[in-house]
Design a protein around this motif. Structure first.
Motif, PDB file in Angstrom:
ATOM      1  N   ARG A  62       0.983  -1.237   0.183  1.00 42.71           N
ATOM      2  CA  ARG A  62       0.036  -0.049  -0.036  1.00 42.71           C
ATOM      3  C   ARG A  62       0.924   1.228   0.132  1.00 42.71           C
ATOM      4  N   GLU A  63       1.946   1.267   0.581  1.00 48.63           N
ATOM      5  CA  GLU A  63       2.770   2.491   0.867  1.00 48.63           C
ATOM      6  C   GLU A  63       3.493   2.433  -0.413  1.00 48.63           C
ATOM      7  N   GLU A  64       4.081   1.600  -1.134  1.00 45.34           N
ATOM      8  CA  GLU A  64       4.689   1.700  -2.570  1.00 45.34           C
ATOM      9  C   GLU A  64       3.518   2.240  -3.481  1.00 45.34           C
ATOM     10  N   SER A  65       2.396   1.889  -3.456  1.00 51.00           N
ATOM     11  CA  SER A  65       1.553   2.093  -4.454  1.00 51.00           C
ATOM     12  C   SER A  65       0.855   3.520  -4.052  1.00 51.00           C
ATOM     13  N   ASP A  66       1.044   4.034  -2.837  1.00 53.38           N
ATOM     14  CA  ASP A  66       0.653   5.484  -2.512  1.00 53.38           C
ATOM     15  C   ASP A  66       1.685   6.419  -2.896  1.00 53.38           C
ATOM     16  N   ALA A  67       3.074   5.741  -3.074  1.00 47.84           N
ATOM     17  CA  ALA A  67       4.127   6.503  -3.355  1.00 47.84           C
ATOM     18  C   ALA A  67       3.869   6.714  -4.801  1.00 47.84           C
ATOM     19  N   LEU A  68       3.538   5.827  -5.759  1.00 52.15           N
ATOM     20  CA  LEU A  68       3.395   5.967  -7.120  1.00 52.15           C
ATOM     21  C   LEU A  68       2.161   7.220  -7.505  1.00 52.15           C
ATOM     22  N   VAL A  69       1.197   7.283  -6.707  1.00 51.36           N
ATOM     23  CA  VAL A  69       0.271   8.213  -6.757  1.00 51.36           C
ATOM     24  C   VAL A  69       0.952   9.732  -6.484  1.00 51.36           C
ATOM     25  N   ASP A  70       1.657   9.504  -5.525  1.00 51.99           N
ATOM     26  CA  ASP A  70       2.320  10.919  -5.134  1.00 51.99           C
ATOM     27  C   ASP A  70       3.280  11.337  -6.524  1.00 51.99           C
ATOM     28  N   CYS A  71       4.159  10.243  -6.773  1.00 49.22           N
ATOM     29  CA  CYS A  71       4.990  10.457  -7.891  1.00 49.22           C
ATOM     30  C   CYS A  71       4.249  11.149  -8.935  1.00 49.22           C
TER      31      CYS A  71
ATOM     32  N   GLN B  30       5.630  19.030 -12.368  1.00 46.37           N
ATOM     33  CA  GLN B  30       7.013  19.516 -12.561  1.00 46.37           C
ATOM     34  C   GLN B  30       6.928  19.678 -14.006  1.00 46.37           C
ATOM     35  N   HIS B  31       6.046  18.634 -14.799  1.00 48.00           N
ATOM     36  CA  HIS B  31       6.369  18.575 -16.382  1.00 48.00           C
ATOM     37  C   HIS B  31       4.852  19.141 -17.059  1.00 48.00           C
ATOM     38  N   GLY B  32       3.998  19.279 -16.409  1.00 43.90           N
ATOM     39  CA  GLY B  32       2.606  19.743 -17.181  1.00 43.90           C
ATOM     40  C   GLY B  32       2.059  18.259 -17.683  1.00 43.90           C
ATOM     41  N   PHE B  33       2.423  17.262 -17.604  1.00 41.45           N
ATOM     42  CA  PHE B  33       1.696  15.917 -17.788  1.00 41.45           C
ATOM     43  C   PHE B  33       2.412  14.706 -16.946  1.00 41.45           C
ATOM     44  N   GLY B  34       1.588  13.679 -16.961  1.00 39.44           N
ATOM     45  CA  GLY B  34       2.032  12.390 -16.234  1.00 39.44           C
ATOM     46  C   GLY B  34       1.015  11.491 -16.457  1.00 39.44           C
ATOM     47  N   PRO B  35       1.259  10.636 -15.488  1.00 41.02           N
ATOM     48  CA  PRO B  35       0.104   9.368 -15.581  1.00 41.02           C
ATOM     49  C   PRO B  35      -1.100  10.009 -14.964  1.00 41.02           C
ATOM     50  N   TRP B  36      -2.319   9.752 -15.952  1.00 38.64           N
ATOM     51  CA  TRP B  36      -3.705  10.435 -15.455  1.00 38.64           C
ATOM     52  C   TRP B  36      -4.464   9.184 -15.073  1.00 38.64           C
ATOM     53  N   ALA B  37      -5.097   9.586 -14.021  1.00 40.82           N
ATOM     54  CA  ALA B  37      -6.382   8.533 -13.479  1.00 40.82           C
ATOM     55  C   ALA B  37      -7.360   8.330 -14.452  1.00 40.82           C
ATOM     56  N   ALA B  38      -7.858   7.121 -14.494  1.00 40.69           N
ATOM     57  CA  ALA B  38      -8.594   6.871 -15.799  1.00 40.69           C
ATOM     58  C   ALA B  38      -9.875   6.321 -14.819  1.00 40.69           C
TER      59      ALA B  38
ATOM     60  N   GLY C 151      -0.971   7.366 -19.206  1.00 41.54           N
ATOM     61  CA  GLY C 151      -0.289   8.589 -19.077  1.00 41.54           C
ATOM     62  C   GLY C 151       1.208   8.565 -19.638  1.00 41.54           C
ATOM     63  N   LEU C 152       1.792   9.744 -19.324  1.00 40.74           N
ATOM     64  CA  LEU C 152       3.026  10.038 -19.912  1.00 40.74           C
ATOM     65  C   LEU C 152       4.090  10.100 -18.866  1.00 40.74           C
ATOM     66  N   PHE C 153       5.176   9.618 -18.948  1.00 36.93           N
ATOM     67  CA  PHE C 153       6.333   9.759 -17.770  1.00 36.93           C
ATOM     68  C   PHE C 153       7.714  10.308 -18.404  1.00 36.93           C
ATOM     69  N   THR C 154       8.502  10.447 -17.609  1.00 35.19           N
ATOM     70  CA  THR C 154       9.929  10.768 -18.138  1.00 35.19           C
ATOM     71  C   THR C 154      10.853   9.696 -17.393  1.00 35.19           C
ATOM     72  N   PRO C 155      11.101   8.581 -18.003  1.00 39.97           N
ATOM     73  CA  PRO C 155      11.853   7.669 -17.129  1.00 39.97           C
ATOM     74  C   PRO C 155      13.215   8.279 -16.434  1.00 39.97           C
ATOM     75  N   ARG C 156      13.437   7.779 -15.340  1.00 42.74           N
ATOM     76  CA  ARG C 156      14.351   8.489 -14.372  1.00 42.74           C
ATOM     77  C   ARG C 156      15.618   7.729 -14.358  1.00 42.74           C
ATOM     78  N   PHE C 157      15.796   6.614 -15.483  1.00 41.49           N
ATOM     79  CA  PHE C 157      17.120   6.019 -15.612  1.00 41.49           C
ATOM     80  C   PHE C 157      17.546   6.385 -16.758  1.00 41.49           C
ATOM     81  N   GLU C 158      18.975   5.942 -16.902  1.00 37.78           N
ATOM     82  CA  GLU C 158      19.553   6.163 -18.095  1.00 37.78           C
ATOM     83  C   GLU C 158      19.803   5.055 -19.117  1.00 37.78           C
ATOM     84  N   ALA C 159      19.491   5.279 -20.170  1.00 39.43           N
ATOM     85  CA  ALA C 159      19.423   4.171 -21.259  1.00 39.43           C
ATOM     86  C   ALA C 159      19.925   4.836 -22.683  1.00 39.43           C
ATOM     87  N   ALA C 160      19.890   4.022 -23.768  1.00 39.60           N
ATOM     88  CA  ALA C 160      20.394   4.566 -25.019  1.00 39.60           C
ATOM     89  C   ALA C 160      19.624   5.391 -25.654  1.00 39.60           C
TER      90      ALA C 160
END
Length: 179
Positions: A38-47, A54-62, A75-84
């Motif tokens: 539950r705590e991890e799930s709530d943290a995703l909502v906060d995120c 911060q970005h003017g977009f994100g995951p929208w609740a459906a 929705g839309l996300f900006t990944p926090r990891f580095e990749a090619a």
């Protein structure tokens, strides 16, 4: 945003409980490394809310137009990891299992892609998942996203040796979008 059957909106506190139930469902989370507390799930909502700020977009609740019932997110996300392929903007979705197979993820994702290209003026979207997640891959294909096996990658947030580390990457450029 509204589609024929969905409202895509910012998150409400009342979304937290059904979202936590989804994130603790082994079927919904089959292609993720672990179920969420539950705590991890709530943290995703906060995120998600922080991402919107911060970005003017994100995951929208459906939610369903007919009933107002929360069914997941698109929705839309900006990944926090580095990749090619980073930096980038990713499109993603997660719906409660009882809403699968109705075209709702595709319907919501089409609205989000259109918003990304026509209102946010993004040049490209990506989406990625584990190779075995055929349902999500099918949504990517229905959106017109292109897959190139040369873009497959090991997700840096998943430990080496984990069976879900390998991911496939799909891309969609604005000039290739056909609503």
């Amino acid at each position: 945003m509204q589609t024929g059957r969905l409202i895509l909106r910012r998150w409400l506190d009342s979304d937290r409980e059904p979202f936590a139930q989804m994130n603790s469902d082994a079927v919904v989370m089959e292609h993720f490394p672990a179920l969420l507390s539950r705590e991890e799930s709530d943290a995703l909502v906060d995120c998600a809310e922080t991402h919107h700020i911060q970005h003017g977009f994100g995951p929208w609740a459906a939610e369903l137009n007919e009933t107002g019932e929360f069914i997941g997110y698109v929705g839309l996300f900006t990944p926090r990891f580095e990749a090619a392929f980073t930096p980038c903007v990713e499109i993603g979705w997660r719906l409660a299992g009882e809403y699968w197979g109705r075209g709702l993820a595709t319907e919501g994702a089409r609205a989000v892609v259109d918003h990304a290209f026509h209102h946010l003026a993004l040049a490209e979207l990506v989406s990625f998942t584990v190779p075995a997640n055929l349902r999500s891959r099918r949504v990517m294909e229905k959106l017109g996203m292109a897959y190139d096996p040369h873009d497959d990658f090991d997700h840096p947030s998943i430990p080496e040796g984990h069976p879900m580390r390998r991911h496939v990457l799909y891309r969609l450029k604005r000039e290739d979008w056909e609503p």
